[in-house]
Design an enzyme around this catalytic site. Sequence first.
Site, PDB file in Angstrom:
ATOM      1  N   ASP A 203      13.583  -0.579  -2.339  1.00  0.00           N
ATOM      2  CA  ASP A 203      12.485   0.381  -2.271  1.00  0.00           C
ATOM      3  C   ASP A 203      12.565   1.300  -1.060  1.00  0.00           C
ATOM      4  O   ASP A 203      12.038   2.409  -1.085  1.00  0.00           O
ATOM      5  CB  ASP A 203      11.138  -0.364  -2.243  1.00  0.00           C
ATOM      6  N   ASP A 227       9.273   3.943   1.341  1.00  0.00           N
ATOM      7  CA  ASP A 227       8.208   3.293   0.574  1.00  0.00           C
ATOM      8  C   ASP A 227       7.130   2.797   1.540  1.00  0.00           C
ATOM      9  O   ASP A 227       6.404   3.587   2.110  1.00  0.00           O
ATOM     10  CB  ASP A 227       8.789   2.181  -0.293  1.00  0.00           C
ATOM     11  N   ASP A 231       5.662  -4.297   3.553  1.00  0.00           N
ATOM     12  CA  ASP A 231       5.165  -4.751   2.255  1.00  0.00           C
ATOM     13  C   ASP A 231       5.429  -6.237   2.113  1.00  0.00           C
ATOM     14  O   ASP A 231       6.495  -6.736   2.512  1.00  0.00           O
ATOM     15  CB  ASP A 231       5.860  -4.013   1.105  1.00  0.00           C
ATOM     16  N   ARG A 283      -3.560   2.872   2.566  1.00  0.00           N
ATOM     17  CA  ARG A 283      -3.023   1.500   2.486  1.00  0.00           C
ATOM     18  C   ARG A 283      -2.789   0.885   3.863  1.00  0.00           C
ATOM     19  O   ARG A 283      -1.672   0.574   4.239  1.00  0.00           O
ATOM     20  CB  ARG A 283      -1.725   1.463   1.674  1.00  0.00           C
TER      21      ARG A 283
END
Length: 405
Positions: A203, A227, A231, A283
């Site tokens: 990613d 990305d 994460d 986010r």
Amino acid sequence: MTTTSVLFLFLFSLLSPSLISSSPLQDPELVAQEVNRQINTSVAKRNLAYLSCGTGNPIDDCWRCDPNWEKNRQRLADCAIGFGKNAIGGRDGKIYVVTDSGNDDPVNPKPGTLRYAVIRDEPLWIIFARDMVIQLKEELIMNSFKTIDGRGASVHIANGPCITIQYVTNVIIHGIHIHDCKQGGNAMVRDSPRHFGWRTLSDGDGVSIFGGSHVWVDHCSLSNCRDGLIDAIHGSNAITISNNYMTHHDKVMLLGHSDTYTQDKNMQVTIAFNHFGEGLVQRMPRCRHGYFHVVNNDYTHWEMYAIGGSANPTINSQGNRFVAPNDRFSKEVTKHEDAPASEWKGWNWRSEGDLMVNGAFFTQSGAAASSSYARASSLSARPSTLVGTITTGAGALVCRKGSRC
């Protein structure tokens, strides 16, 4: 994460069961209480001049006051708080010094390189001989019980694929600049001394945690990746993300693979003392399932929203400072994603002791006023007096041998 990558990792996990750690779930309220107790203890010591360099940040006050930190590097492993507090990294192993910033061979890495160290089977505490920029050709796939410790040098992992923590346990990433991360893949990559395999496209995350446990990312500076900056997906658990400085990025942090991947219901993440700075959009984090303690962070910039969620995560926001943008349509800290109000009103999102600036507001929901947070909230720090001080040193520190960081 592509389907082929997932299949590769699944097959690899079957071949290497020793790399997968079972992470017993912790009582989230007890962990929140302990975090707040440690914050208050550090603050009390600071107010009493107990530690002349005390900041009220319990992680930093655990090690930064030591002028001999360079000789006691592995003490850092005992300083984590929250859900990732048991991540010991390479504490019980030897010191490994990275001397070669180039020559990145994803299949046959050379001794002296970072990749050679992170794939070893034994615990290692990895440090750097000098300032360096490491441009990786493929993802840096880590093995268990490793610490990457950038203190004492300016170390950048940039302009190529970055760090991948998949089906391994006990990893600490500290004091690294991670930025401009790209996709990797369609290539062979080694993940242990005995195994390498085909990787399809990644990613392009700064730090990708996939089925990892006992992971601590501390005092890193992250920006501008393809990305996410950090994460965590596919059953990852027992994670602390602390003291980081994040800037210039859209989708900052995704915690949870998908709304339908229910294995992430066990995910527990502490997000503490970070500075979410200029150029960020959304986010910070976005949570899907699980429990997330967001404590004493400084949010000075966002374009869309700061904290979002879907699939009924529990979000416990305590003692943060939220400075809203001037755009009158972006004042809300929270975003309940992919669900009607009739559904998200039952999600357990609480804001306790948060400081709202420039019209910022947090939409609480679920059992926010219930007694489930009572013991933890009674100990929470006050952001108006603490957040600025606690997050002053966020990001990679300038540490010189013989003096305090």
